[in-house]
Write an enzyme that holds these catalytic residues in place. Structure first.
Site, PDB file in Angstrom:
ATOM      1  N   THR A 161       0.824  -1.200   0.000  1.00 40.96           N
ATOM      2  CA  THR A 161       0.000   0.000   0.000  1.00 40.96           C
ATOM      3  C   THR A 161       0.863   1.257   0.000  1.00 40.96           C
ATOM      4  OG1 THR A 161      -1.696  -1.221   1.180  1.00 40.96           O
ATOM      5  CG2 THR A 161      -1.877   1.174   1.214  1.00 40.96           C
ATOM      6  N   GLU A 244      -1.410  -4.145  14.270  1.00 43.28           N
ATOM      7  CA  GLU A 244      -2.205  -3.795  13.092  1.00 43.28           C
ATOM      8  C   GLU A 244      -3.678  -4.032  13.381  1.00 43.28           C
ATOM      9  OE1 GLU A 244      -1.111  -6.041   9.633  1.00 43.28           O
ATOM     10  OE2 GLU A 244      -2.483  -4.966   8.325  1.00 43.28           O
TER      11      GLU A 244
END
Lengths: 398, 381
Positions: A161, A244
């Site tokens: 990303t 995360e």
């Protein structure tokens, strides 16, 4: 048992709300609502303001520049940010590699990487997934071979990303090809400007360029950029995955999403009435709100446990599964609410000044691409199937 | 009871299937979507002249092949498998449907030019305020000498940039949502007073916002009966929904097939992911959704010529099933494909996008549930 915030927490809430109102860049208001694709500077503008204030890294210990907030304060903060619809702080540096560096790094590594991560001068990307290593992350093949005081890295990463903006990346690489799965992996920090790195865009369903392939061809990485021991990178990886997942419930953002659907449904007309009067649609919003409430109180219980010193365990998989399902349902309802105007595709032809024939209301424009895009949430960060496996094994002992 | 196709219908399916397989692969479609025109007029000619399929649902008297809704279903299902863009639905099913059922002075000639591939149609029915209510019309047609003058605004007219003709629903009498007072017109797409703003749609088609400013048409532009057009609009829209269901079935079959193939090939943890029971059951659920959708599409298609009440119930029931199935099958396919399903590179995402748009076209699941309720459980039953 008590559901109220303390007076100190309420004062804190007022303080952060006022700060956001006074300092959030005007040009970035409402960009989230419209689902615009954001550029590098859009992300960094708010990051820098918060870094200056010392609030960009709520979860970091104070010795590394964190604000020293309690988990309740952090919760209030994320809630207020969502209410104000601020551009999110990119997680790669602040939530992911930062904690790995201050937990496992050497004093030199901390000194070199933590300050620019805070200020936004290093934009990080995450080199984890590979074409053959998705849910089965430990199956990764990217190789790092020792050559004096360097590693020579070869392989391919994918779904990276925002790598197109990245200055540095944190990579999982295989340093012992003979070891089994999780063993033999190391955690390397790699300068994205190194010779031999190629970043290729992957265009996703809504036409966005968020993710990339990263090819590494004989990339030389100084050994001093390895975090923790050689072949023990999986320890860092697991630690990072847990980080995360915390916050992945996205309750506050989803509340904002529900409000937005209500506002669309108040504007859309159906048989001369606002759509929100439609009993079918109203019920769907109500069900969504109730599910979100259940998620919110589950998250608050987790938070309370965290405050009491119990770190987030495998239960956080529940937050990921339910949180992403709700995020996806929000996008479904938004698309439904848009009616016919969910169909036009705006990318590349949103020219200004062409007002003669407006193509439906602004809120409709990105409903379909956003619906497509948010399908990713049940895939990334450990697919929801994997999360259920985790609960099954770790919580239920099955 | 007979769910078999005739020899002619099997031949029609083979013809269309062969065309899609040989000339409409995914790369070809991508090129069409990206092209300036957004469709292939030369393919339209092929469909008219070489395949001869544009006459499928018209009677032999009209110059057609003597088929009907089942023939439309066959063509649309095969087109769904290839995500064919060219406007069979707008032209043959909808334009042709209005002309067949509504007649009018121009019907014979226009049907001939549909069959010949010269005329293409787009259906200008939706309005910005109207959502899925076909009677919610602010576009007006007022008497103007021997003809009419049309004024108003139409929304998301699919296929309008390619159309030679528009079917336009207007209000000629009554209040904004009254059943009475609706009149249907056929209007040349380049008539004076028409302003279009064209744009692509998320599923690779093209559509337009259309403004009508004193667009003059003759009395021969009326299709059906003045002020009594809503029954006709509902009939043709139901035929369009049945055809759209068939397209969805074709697309879903393909999505399901592709997903099974992918799951067999994709290995994680040393085994194909198709060996995981949780994914097996998901693919079984996809299968059941597709099969139920096939059944409902047949049912609705075969009931198109029944009474209004029976037809409405059948079509709305089918659209509810197909709408739900499109969502389930599409989402499951993306999930099982993982990150790859999210990419523009793989065909599956494009099928998912089309299936998602079909969910909403001519009415969402909620809309058709409500319509079914009214006819099945409400006063109308």
């Amino acid at each position: 048992m008590n559901l109220d915030f303390s007076p100190e927490d309420l004062a804190f809430k007022a303080e952060v709300r006022a700060f956001i109102a006074e300092n959030y860049p005007a040009h970035l208001r409402d960009v989230q609502d419209e689902g615009e694709e954001l550029g590098k500077e859009d992300f960094l503008a708010w990051h820098r303001i918060l870094a200056k204030k010392g609030w960009v890294n709520p979860a970091w210990p104070t010795e590394y520049g964190g604000p020293g907030w309690t988990s309740v304060q952090r919760y209030i903060w994320s809630e207020e940010c969502a209410l104000a619809d601020t551009v999110p702080i990119l997680p790669f540096g602040i939530n992911m590699v930062g904690p790995v560096i201050y937990t496992f790094g050497t004093p030199e590594q901390k000194a070199k990487f933590l300050p620019p991560t805070l200020t936004g001068d290093i934009w990080w990307c995450q080199g984890y997934s590979e074409p053959g290593a998705g849910s089965d992350l430990a199956n990764l093949r990217t190789k790092a071979v020792r050559d004096g005081d360097h590693y020579i890295v070869n392989g391919q990463k994918t779904w990276t990303t925002m790598a197109q903006h990245a200055d540095w990346g944190f990579f999982l690489v295989r340093t012992d090809p003979d070891a089994k799965a999780q063993e033999g992996i190391s955690f390397l920090l790699i300068d994205m400007k190194s010779p031999g790195i190629t970043v290729r865009p992957i265009i996703t369903l809504g036409g966005e360029h968020e993710v990339n392939e990263v090819w590494l061809e004989n990339v030389r990485v100084p050994v001093e950029n390895r975090i923790f021991h050689e072949n023990k990178g999986w320890t860092c990886a697991k630690f990072l995955l847990a980080h995360e997942r915390s916050g992945i419930a996205g309750v506050a953002r989803s509340k904002r999403g529900v409000d937005r659907i209500k506002s669309i449904a108040r504007t859309e007309s159906q048989d001369g009435q606002p759509l929100i009067k439609d009993s079918f649609f109203k019920r769907k919003i109500a069900e969504l709100e109730i599910d979100l409430l259940a998620l919110e109180y589950t998250e608050l219980r987790t938070l309370a446990a965290e405050n009491a010193g119990k770190g987030p365990g495998p239960e956080s998989s529940l937050l990921k599964v339910k949180g992403t399902e709700i995020q996806q349902r929000i996008t479904e309802l938004a698309l439904e609410a848009a009616g016919h105007y969910g169909m036009p595709y705006f990318r590349g032809f949103g020219e200004a000044g062409h007002n003669a024939l407006a193509i439906g209301p602004d809120y409709a424009h990105r409903t379909a691409p956003t619906y497509f895009n948010v399908r990713k949430t049940s895939i990334y960060g450990g697919s929801n199937e994997i999360q259920r496996n985790i609960i099954s094994k770790m919580v239920l002992g099955l | 009871m007979d769910f078999n196709f005739t020899d002619e219908q099997n031949m029609l399916r083979d013809t269309v299937a062969k065309f899609v397989q040989q000339q409409y692969d995914f790369d070809t479609r991508r090129a069409i979507v990206k092209s300036e025109a957004g469709w292939r007029p030369d393919y339209w000619k092929v469909m008219a002249e070489e395949l001869g399929i544009l006459g499928a649902p018209f009677s032999e008297d009209q110059g057609g092949l003597g088929g009907g809704p089942v023939d439309n279903m066959i063509v649309m299902e095969e087109f769904g498998k290839g995500l064919v863009i060219e406007p069979y639905l707008g032209t043959v099913v909808i334009g042709g449907g209005f002309l067949k059922h509504g007649g009018g002075a121009q019907a014979g000639d226009l049907i001939a030019s549909i069959i010949g591939g010269e005329a293409t149609f787009a259906f200008a029915y939706a309005e910005p305020q109207g959502r899925y209510n076909l009677a919610d019309l602010t576009t007006t047609a007022t008497k103007d000498g021997a003809g009419y003058s049309i004024n108003g605004r139409k929304a998301v007219v699919v296929g309008a940039p390619w159309a030679s003709h528009l079917i336009v629903t207007t209000r000629t009498a009554g209040g904004q949502r009254d059943r009475a007072g609706v009149t249907v017109f056929v209007v040349p797409a380049d008539a004076a007073g028409i302003t279009r703003r064209d744009y692509p749609t998320v599923d690779g088609l093209r559509a337009s916002e259309i403004q009508f400013d004193n667009v003059k048409v003759g009395a021969d532009a009326v299709i059906g009966t003045v002020d009594q057009g809503l029954d006709l609009v509902e009939l043709v829209t139901d035929e369009a929904i049945a055809a759209l269901c068939a397209e969805a079935v074709g697309a879903m079959r393909k999505i399901h097939e592709t997903t099974i193939d992918y799951a067999r090939q994709r290995k994680q943890f040393g085994v194909p992911i198709s060996s995981f029971q949780v994914l097996q059951h998901r693919m079984v659920d996809m299968f059941m959704n597709v099969e139920q959708s096939v059944s409902m599409t047949y049912m609705a298609t075969l009931k198109l010529d029944e009474s209004n009440v029976e037809r409405t119930k059948a079509v709305s029931a089918a659209k509810v099933q197909i709408g739900k199935a499109c969502r389930f099958v599409g989402q499951a396919a993306i999930q099982i494909h993982g990150g790859m399903g999210m990419t523009d590179e793989l065909a599956v995402g494009h099928y998912f996008k089309r299936a998602t748009m079909i969910e909403g076209l001519f009415g969402s699941v909620d809309h058709h549930l409500r319509r079914y309720e009214t006819f099945s459980l409400g006063d109308a039953a």
